[in-house]
Design an enzyme around this catalytic site. Structure first.
Site, mmCIF file in Angstrom:
data_model
loop_
_atom_site.group_PDB
_atom_site.id
_atom_site.type_symbol
_atom_site.label_atom_id
_atom_site.label_comp_id
_atom_site.label_asym_id
_atom_site.label_seq_id
_atom_site.Cartn_x
_atom_site.Cartn_y
_atom_site.Cartn_z
ATOM 1 C CB VAL A 43 -12.554 11.021 4.561
ATOM 2 C CG1 VAL A 43 -13.497 10.948 3.379
ATOM 3 C CG2 VAL A 43 -13.156 10.305 5.776
ATOM 4 N N GLY A 44 -9.192 9.918 5.503
ATOM 5 C CA GLY A 44 -8.136 10.194 6.481
ATOM 6 C C GLY A 44 -7.391 8.906 6.758
ATOM 7 C CB THR B 166 13.056 6.720 -0.863
ATOM 8 O OG1 THR B 166 11.862 7.181 -1.500
ATOM 9 C CG2 THR B 166 13.380 5.323 -1.355
ATOM 10 C CE LYS C 105 -8.778 4.076 6.022
ATOM 11 N NZ LYS C 105 -9.180 5.441 6.297
ATOM 12 C CD GLN D 22 6.333 -2.524 -5.468
ATOM 13 O OE1 GLN D 22 6.119 -3.637 -5.875
ATOM 14 N NE2 GLN D 22 7.031 -2.303 -4.368
ATOM 15 C CE LYS E 95 -0.487 -1.414 -3.001
ATOM 16 N NZ LYS E 95 0.060 -0.100 -3.360
ATOM 17 C CB THR F 52 6.325 4.717 3.070
ATOM 18 O OG1 THR F 52 5.108 5.180 2.524
ATOM 19 C CG2 THR F 52 6.084 4.220 4.466
ATOM 20 N N GLY G 140 1.548 2.931 -7.428
ATOM 21 C CA GLY G 140 1.888 2.590 -6.042
ATOM 22 C C GLY G 140 1.443 3.672 -5.078
ATOM 23 C CG ASP G 141 3.624 5.285 -2.990
ATOM 24 O OD1 ASP G 141 4.089 4.405 -2.255
ATOM 25 O OD2 ASP G 141 4.294 5.875 -3.852
ATOM 26 N N GLY H 266 6.193 0.328 0.767
ATOM 27 C CA GLY H 266 5.987 0.905 2.092
ATOM 28 C C GLY H 266 4.503 0.924 2.380
ATOM 29 C CG HIS H 267 2.431 -2.010 3.024
ATOM 30 N ND1 HIS H 267 1.502 -2.465 2.133
ATOM 31 C CD2 HIS H 267 3.581 -2.613 2.707
ATOM 32 C CE1 HIS H 267 2.084 -3.311 1.311
ATOM 33 N NE2 HIS H 267 3.344 -3.420 1.636
#
Ligand code: IMP
Length: 428
Positions: free
Chosen positions: A418-419, A305, A18, A228, A16, A303, A12-13, A40-41
Site C-alpha cells: 500500500v506504499g 528511461t 520491494k 521485467q 518486484k 525508473t 515489468g515494473d 529498474g528496481h
C-alpha cells in the site's frame, strides 16, 4: 529445497524490488538471472530510496550474497556506476557481489545498433526499447561470432577480438544507419576502456553456476529475482514487443544454471492495475482520465528511461496466463493504494476477438491487437489506505477487489503493498 522465485506477471515494473527486499533477510543469496541495465528496481528502506538496475536488490544487505548469473547481459560502465553510487552512500559492495564469467558483455556497438534500429522503425513498429543495447547483445550471444563474455576480457587475444569485431560492426552500423548519423567505433579506445572496467570488476568475477549449485546443495536459501515481466518474455510474451530474454519463470534454469527441482516457491507479482512502457498491444489501456489518475498517483514514469508508462485496468486474462506459465504459487498485489479515490474499478476477465469471446491469452500479436477487453465492474473506495497494515483494516471494497483477483488467478494473495516503504506492506 530452498529456492524462492519472484516473477513479474505483467509487462515489468510490478515493484518486484520491494518484495525481493522484504524476502532478502530470510535468504542467504539473491540472484539476477536475465536482462540487463534495461531493468529498474526501486527499493525504499529506512527513508532512503535506492534505484538499482543491474545489481540485485539484495545488495543493500551485506550479509547476503548478490549474484549476477550468465543469463544477464552486463554493461560494465553501468554496473560500475551503480557500485560507486552505493559506496558513496555507505553501502558496502565487496565480496558479497559475484558476477558470472559467462555473462555476455554489452559494448558501444550494441548501444548504437539498438538506437539505429529503433530510429528506422516508424509508427507502431517501434518496440520502444530502453536503448541499453540489450537486444543486440543477446542477438550476438546466440549468433556466437561477434560476442564476448565477461571471462573473455581476461584472456589473451581480447584486444584482437575487439579489433576484428569492430571492423565488422562499423560496416554493419553504416549499413543500418542509412542517412542517419552515427559515430564509428574506435577499437583502441574501446579496448582501453574495457581493460580498465575489467580490472575493476575482477574481484567480483566468478563461476556463479558452481557457486549457486554448491549453495543449494548446502541447503542455503536462494532467492531468484526476475527482471521485467512475463508478458515481455521473448518466447512466451507479446512477441515481437518483448525484451530479448526469458523474463517469465522459464528463464531461471537457463539463466542461472540451477535446475527447476530447487525452486520450492514461486511468487507472482502484479500491480493492482496494468502498465506498459514502449510499443505493443495493451487491451486494457486507458488513454483517458483514469489512465492519468493511475500514472500520477502511481508515479508511473520509467525508473530507467523516465518515459511515461501507459496505464490501464487489471488484465486477468493476461495475468492468469502468466501465473500459470510461471508456476506462481501465490500472488503479491502491489500499489493497491493507487486505486483509492476511483468510483468504479474494472477487471478484464475475457477478450472479444472478431465477435468471439475468449479467455485464453492469444499467441499472436495481431489477435491481441484486435482484442477488446470484457470487464467486470467492482465498486471502488475513497479512503486512503497507505497507513493500513492489516487486511481486516482495509475498506470492504478493497478486500473484495483483492479477493476477486485471487479468485480469478486461482492463487492466494499473500502480500499486498500500500506504499513504497518496506513498512507499507500487508501480509495475509
Ligand atoms: P529492451 O529490453 O530495452 O530491448 O526493450 C524491449 C521492451 O521491453 C520495451 O518495450 C521496453 O520498454 C520493455 N522493457 C525492458 N525492460 C523493462 C523494464 O524493466 N520494465 C518495463 N519494461 C521494460
Amino acid at each position: 529445497m530452498p529456492g524462492t522465485c519472484v516473477i513479474g506477471l505483467q509487462w515489468g515494473d510490478e515493484a518486484k524490488g520491494k518484495i525481493v527486499d522484504l524476502l532478502t533477510e530470510r535468504h542467504d543469496v539473491v540472484v539476477r538471472y536475465q536482462g540487463g541495465a534495461n531493468a529498474g528496481h526501486t527499493v525504499v528502506t529506512g527513508g532512503q530510496t535506492y534505484k538499482l538496475s543491474l545489481l540485485p536488490s539484495g545488495i543493500l544487505r551485506t550479509s547476503v550474497h548478490s549474484v549476477i548469473t550468465g543469463g544477464v547481459v552486463l554493461n560494465p560502465p553501468s554496473i560500475l556506476g551503480e557500485i560507486d553510487g552505493l559506496r558513496e552512500r555507505g553501502v558496502n559492495v565487496g565480496g558479497n557481489l559475484l558476477m558470472s564469467d559467462r555473462a555476455h558483455v554489452i559494448f558501444p556497438w550494441h548501444l548504437e545498433e539498438d538506437r539505429l534500429i529503433e530510429t528506422r522503425k516508424t509508427g507502431g513498429e517501434a518496440i520502444g526499447t530502453t536503448q541499453r543495447g540489450i537486444g543486440p547483445c543477446y542477438k550476438d550471444k546466440v549468433g556466437r561470432t561477434f560476442a564476448l563474455r565477461l571471462g573473455d576480457l581476461y584472456r589473451r587475444g581480447f584486444r584482437d577480438r575487439v579489433r576484428d569485431i569492430v571492423d565488422e560492426k562499423n560496416q554493419f552500423l553504416a549499413l543500418i544507419a542509412g542517412k542517419n548519423p552515427f559515430t564509428p567505433i574506435d577499437a583502441t579506445q574501446v579496448y582501453d576502456q574495457y581493460q580498465g572496467y575489467a580490472e575493476r570488476l575482477k574481484p567480483h568475477v566468478a563461476d556463479t553456476t558452481s557457486f549457486l549449485l554448491d549453495a543449494l546443495e548446502a541447503n542455503k536459501r536462494v532467492l531468484f529475482e526476475g527482471a521485467q515481466g512475463a508478458l515481455l518474455d521473448v518466447d512466451h510474451g507479446t512477441y515481437p514487443y518483448v525484451t530479448s530474454s526469458n523474463s517469465s519463470g522459464v528463464g531461471i534454469p537457463s539463466g542461472s544454471g540451477v535446475p527447476g527441482r530447487y525452486m520450492n516457491k514461486i511468487m507472482g507479482v502484479v500491480k493492482a492495475y496494468s502498465t506498459r512502457v514502449g510499443g505493443g498491444p495493451f487491451p486494457t489501456e486507458q488513454d483517458n482520465p483514469i489512465g492519468h489518475h493511475l500514472r500520477e498517483r502511481g508515479n508511473e514514469y520509467g525508473t530507467v528511461t523516465r518515459r511515461p508508462r501507459r496505464c490501464g485496468w487489471f488484465d486477468a486474462v493476461a495475468t492468469r496466463y502468466t501465473a500459470r506459465l510461471s508456476g506462481a504459487d501465490t500472488i503479491c498485489v502491489m500499489l493497491l493504494d493507487v486505486l483509492s479515490g476511483l468510483d468504479t474499478l474494472q477487471i478484464c476477465t475475457a477478450y472479444e476477438i472478431d465477435g468471439q469471446r475468449v479467455n485464453v491469452f492469444p499467441s499472436h500479436v495481431d489477435d491481441l491487437r484486435r482484442a477488446k477487453a470484457v470487464y467486470e465492474s467492482l465498486p471502488g473506495w475513497k479512503e486512503e489506505i497507505t497507513a493500513v497494515r492489516k487486511l481486516a483494516d482495509l475498506p470492504a471494497n478493497a478486500r473484495k477487489y483483492l479477493d476477486r483477483i485471487g479468485e480469478i488467478l486461482g492463487r492466494p494473495v499473500e502480500i499486498v503493498s500500500v506504499g513504497p516503504d518496506r513498512e507499507q506492506t500487508i501480509l495475509s
